[in-house]
Design a protein around this motif. Structure first.
Motif, mmCIF file in Angstrom:
data_model
loop_
_atom_site.group_PDB
_atom_site.id
_atom_site.type_symbol
_atom_site.label_atom_id
_atom_site.label_comp_id
_atom_site.label_asym_id
_atom_site.label_seq_id
_atom_site.Cartn_x
_atom_site.Cartn_y
_atom_site.Cartn_z
ATOM 1 N N ALA A 124 -21.898 -9.533 23.263
ATOM 2 C CA ALA A 124 -22.046 -10.879 23.843
ATOM 3 C C ALA A 124 -21.484 -10.754 25.252
ATOM 4 N N ARG A 125 -21.445 -11.864 25.970
ATOM 5 C CA ARG A 125 -20.891 -11.795 27.325
ATOM 6 C C ARG A 125 -19.375 -11.934 27.323
ATOM 7 N N ARG A 126 -18.807 -12.639 26.318
ATOM 8 C CA ARG A 126 -17.356 -12.899 26.329
ATOM 9 C C ARG A 126 -16.605 -11.802 25.576
ATOM 10 N N LYS A 127 -16.138 -10.806 26.349
ATOM 11 C CA LYS A 127 -15.521 -9.622 25.749
ATOM 12 C C LYS A 127 -14.199 -9.964 25.056
ATOM 13 N N ASN A 148 -31.045 -10.107 16.087
ATOM 14 C CA ASN A 148 -31.251 -10.673 17.423
ATOM 15 C C ASN A 148 -30.917 -12.157 17.360
ATOM 16 N N ASN A 149 -29.639 -12.435 17.618
ATOM 17 C CA ASN A 149 -29.151 -13.812 17.473
ATOM 18 C C ASN A 149 -28.870 -14.485 18.817
ATOM 19 N N ALA A 150 -28.537 -13.699 19.847
ATOM 20 C CA ALA A 150 -28.174 -14.293 21.147
ATOM 21 C C ALA A 150 -29.290 -15.231 21.589
ATOM 22 N N ALA A 202 -22.459 -12.403 19.219
ATOM 23 C CA ALA A 202 -21.602 -12.468 18.025
ATOM 24 C C ALA A 202 -20.319 -13.256 18.248
ATOM 25 N N THR A 203 -20.164 -13.892 19.414
ATOM 26 C CA THR A 203 -18.872 -14.545 19.715
ATOM 27 C C THR A 203 -18.771 -15.970 19.183
ATOM 28 N N SER A 204 -19.856 -16.532 18.659
ATOM 29 C CA SER A 204 -19.849 -17.956 18.346
ATOM 30 C C SER A 204 -20.871 -18.262 17.251
ATOM 31 N N GLY A 205 -20.700 -19.399 16.602
ATOM 32 C CA GLY A 205 -21.728 -19.969 15.724
ATOM 33 C C GLY A 205 -22.299 -19.006 14.689
ATOM 34 N N ILE A 206 -23.620 -18.944 14.648
ATOM 35 C CA ILE A 206 -24.326 -18.168 13.609
ATOM 36 C C ILE A 206 -24.026 -16.670 13.748
ATOM 37 N N GLY A 207 -23.985 -16.167 14.971
ATOM 38 C CA GLY A 207 -23.729 -14.741 15.177
ATOM 39 C C GLY A 207 -22.350 -14.343 14.671
ATOM 40 N N GLU A 225 -24.616 -26.900 12.811
ATOM 41 C CA GLU A 225 -23.506 -27.412 13.633
ATOM 42 C C GLU A 225 -22.712 -26.234 14.220
ATOM 43 N N THR A 226 -22.954 -25.979 15.499
ATOM 44 C CA THR A 226 -22.294 -24.877 16.222
ATOM 45 C C THR A 226 -22.085 -25.360 17.668
ATOM 46 N N PRO A 227 -21.505 -24.547 18.514
ATOM 47 C CA PRO A 227 -21.413 -24.933 19.943
ATOM 48 C C PRO A 227 -22.760 -24.980 20.669
ATOM 49 N N VAL A 244 -39.779 -26.190 26.313
ATOM 50 C CA VAL A 244 -39.580 -24.771 26.629
ATOM 51 C C VAL A 244 -38.732 -24.083 25.548
ATOM 52 N N TYR A 245 -37.680 -24.769 25.072
ATOM 53 C CA TYR A 245 -36.891 -24.171 23.977
ATOM 54 C C TYR A 245 -37.801 -23.908 22.775
ATOM 55 N N CYS A 246 -38.611 -24.912 22.414
ATOM 56 C CA CYS A 246 -39.518 -24.764 21.256
ATOM 57 C C CYS A 246 -40.483 -23.596 21.491
HETATM 58 N N1 LIG Z 1 -27.504 -24.336 16.151
HETATM 59 C C1 LIG Z 1 -28.722 -24.627 15.789
HETATM 60 O O1 LIG Z 1 -29.036 -25.783 15.423
HETATM 61 C C2 LIG Z 1 -29.786 -23.557 15.762
HETATM 62 C C3 LIG Z 1 -30.959 -23.804 15.050
HETATM 63 C C4 LIG Z 1 -31.954 -22.845 15.020
HETATM 64 C C5 LIG Z 1 -31.793 -21.657 15.687
HETATM 65 N N2 LIG Z 1 -30.655 -21.427 16.388
HETATM 66 C C6 LIG Z 1 -30.554 -20.141 17.099
HETATM 67 O O2 LIG Z 1 -29.473 -19.403 16.560
HETATM 68 C C7 LIG Z 1 -28.953 -18.529 17.559
HETATM 69 C C8 LIG Z 1 -27.443 -18.715 17.640
HETATM 70 O O3 LIG Z 1 -27.158 -20.051 18.042
HETATM 71 P P1 LIG Z 1 -25.805 -20.807 17.670
HETATM 72 O O4 LIG Z 1 -26.179 -22.120 17.129
HETATM 73 O O5 LIG Z 1 -24.916 -19.933 16.873
HETATM 74 O O6 LIG Z 1 -25.231 -21.064 19.156
HETATM 75 P P2 LIG Z 1 -23.837 -20.672 19.846
HETATM 76 O O7 LIG Z 1 -22.699 -21.007 18.940
HETATM 77 O O8 LIG Z 1 -23.877 -21.276 21.202
HETATM 78 O O9 LIG Z 1 -23.922 -19.075 19.952
HETATM 79 C C9 LIG Z 1 -24.790 -18.430 20.836
HETATM 80 C C10 LIG Z 1 -24.356 -16.986 20.991
HETATM 81 O O10 LIG Z 1 -25.283 -16.333 21.883
HETATM 82 C C11 LIG Z 1 -24.547 -15.616 22.860
HETATM 83 N N3 LIG Z 1 -25.321 -15.525 24.092
HETATM 84 C C12 LIG Z 1 -25.895 -16.529 24.813
HETATM 85 N N4 LIG Z 1 -26.492 -16.041 25.905
HETATM 86 C C13 LIG Z 1 -26.302 -14.686 25.879
HETATM 87 C C14 LIG Z 1 -26.663 -13.620 26.731
HETATM 88 N N5 LIG Z 1 -27.360 -13.843 27.862
HETATM 89 N N6 LIG Z 1 -26.319 -12.361 26.394
HETATM 90 C C15 LIG Z 1 -25.616 -12.130 25.272
HETATM 91 N N7 LIG Z 1 -25.231 -13.086 24.414
HETATM 92 C C16 LIG Z 1 -25.554 -14.360 24.725
HETATM 93 C C17 LIG Z 1 -23.238 -16.386 23.026
HETATM 94 O O11 LIG Z 1 -22.203 -15.491 23.418
HETATM 95 P P3 LIG Z 1 -21.544 -15.399 24.888
HETATM 96 O O12 LIG Z 1 -21.527 -16.796 25.452
HETATM 97 O O13 LIG Z 1 -20.186 -14.832 24.624
HETATM 98 O O14 LIG Z 1 -22.430 -14.454 25.624
HETATM 99 C C18 LIG Z 1 -22.971 -16.845 21.591
HETATM 100 O O15 LIG Z 1 -22.265 -15.866 20.879
HETATM 101 C C19 LIG Z 1 -29.704 -18.864 18.858
HETATM 102 O O16 LIG Z 1 -30.740 -17.926 19.031
HETATM 103 C C20 LIG Z 1 -30.260 -20.253 18.587
HETATM 104 O O17 LIG Z 1 -31.417 -20.510 19.353
HETATM 105 C C21 LIG Z 1 -29.641 -22.339 16.439
#
Ligand SMILES: NC(=O)c1ccc[n+]([C@@H]2O[C@H](COP(=O)([O-])OP(=O)(O)OC[C@H]3O[C@@H](n4cnc5c(N)ncnc54)[C@H](OP(=O)(O)O)[C@@H]3O)[C@@H](O)[C@H]2O)c1
Length: 252
Positions: free
Chosen positions: A33-36, A86-88, A10-15, A187-189, A152-154
């Motif tokens: 998340a990991r970043r408290k 389940n977003n992580a 929940a610390t970034s992007g979609i979460g 568009e996220t990190p 692998v991501y796919c």
């Molecule tokens: N951006 C895209 O284009 C896109 C498209 C389709 C699907 N998605 C999916 O949407 C989800 C969120 O992605 P996002 O784009 O929002 O990316 P993001 O901004 O990088 O956010 C990812 C989040 O996951 C957390 N995370 C990563 N590894 C973790 C772990 N081991 N334990 C707990 N938390 C963890 C991170 O928090 P901490 O670093 O603080 O742990 C961060 O809050 C992902 O599942 C991604 O695959 C993204």
């Protein structure tokens, strides 16, 4: 609406945007998340702004023992979970399969697949006990359309879809809902994480395209969660307007 919503990553992007959307809707939050430090900031901001209860805890979803120890305790501290998001998740590297780092591959599988199933396996029995609950899993268009250098991501995102479908089958006699959200380019990190912190490479991914924003996906997650008890949305796929498959994007 006073529901308890558990969001991983929940610390970034979609979460992060999903947490904000549920808080605005009047729901209480359980965030990990990991970043408290980032979670603590969110707690304070969201409680002040929206007058909801926000509980946060540090969790690496790949740590099976930590999930087993912390998640039940946190659920019991807030009484129950109505919705699990389940977003992580993450991508690591964009390389031809033969050149990919095996460490990157394992991190993606451990986070996107094993982390999701550790958390779901822990939360689902609590939902079944109350015969109500909604698991919302972040898949991706990458799980539908494989793309070059992303095997692998796919594959991990295809696994998310299949896990969702399997859990939906196994809970068919209960009022548990399972939804897969499959976004295209958002568009996220995410890309900065994929390219191990290379901001220039990450910016190039979003250059020339009006990419989805994380709040667009949060809005859809909230919509899926707000249907009547009889309505179960199995999957939603969302693409940017200039996107046709997981990686086919028209850039200006
Ligand atoms: N951006 C895209 O284009 C896109 C498209 C389709 C699907 N998605 C999916 O949407 C989800 C969120 O992605 P996002 O784009 O929002 O990316 P993001 O901004 O990088 O956010 C990812 C989040 O996951 C957390 N995370 C990563 N590894 C973790 C772990 N081991 N334990 C707990 N938390 C963890 C991170 O928090 P901490 O670093 O603080 O742990 C961060 O809050 C992902 O599942 C991604 O695959 C993204």
């Amino acid at each position: 609406m006073g529901r308890n919503v558990f969001i991983t990553g929940a610390t970034s992007g979609i979460g992060r945007e999903t947490a904000i959307a549920f808080a605005k809707n009047g729901d209480n939050l359980l965030l990990c998340a990991r970043r408290k430090d980032k979670l603590d900031e969110m707690k304070q901001g969201l409680e002040d702004l929206y007058k909801v209860d926000v509980t946060v805890f540090e969790l690496d979803v790949t740590d099976r023992a930590a999930v087993a120890e912390k998640v039940p305790a946190m659920i019991e501290s807030i009484d129950h979970v109505d919705i699990l998001v389940n977003n992580a998740g993450l991508a690591q590297g964009l390389d031809a399969f033969e050149d990919s780092s095996i460490d990157d591959m394992e991190t993606m599988i451990d986070t996107n697949v094993k982390g999701l199933l550790y958390v779901s396996r822990t939360v689902l029995p609590y939902m079944l006990k109350r015969n109500i609950g909604h698991i919302i899993n972040l898949g991706s268009t990458a799980g539908i359309y494989a793309y070059a250098k992303g095997a692998v991501y796919c594959a991990t995102k295809a696994a998310v879809k299949t896990l969702s479908d399997g859990i939906r089958i196994d809970t068919i006699e209960s009022d548990i809902k399972v939804t897969t959200i499959q976004p295209g380019i958002v568009e996220t990190p995410f890309s900065e994480v994929r390219f191990h912190g290379d901001k220039e490479k990450a910016a190039a991914v979003y250059a020339g395209v009006d990419a989805l924003q994380p709040e667009d996906i949060a809005d859809i997650i909230l919509f899926a969660s707000n249907r009547p008890r009889r309505v179960q949305i199995s999957d939603i796929t969302i693409m940017a307007n200039q996107q046709a498959t997981g990686f086919m994007i028209a850039k200006k």
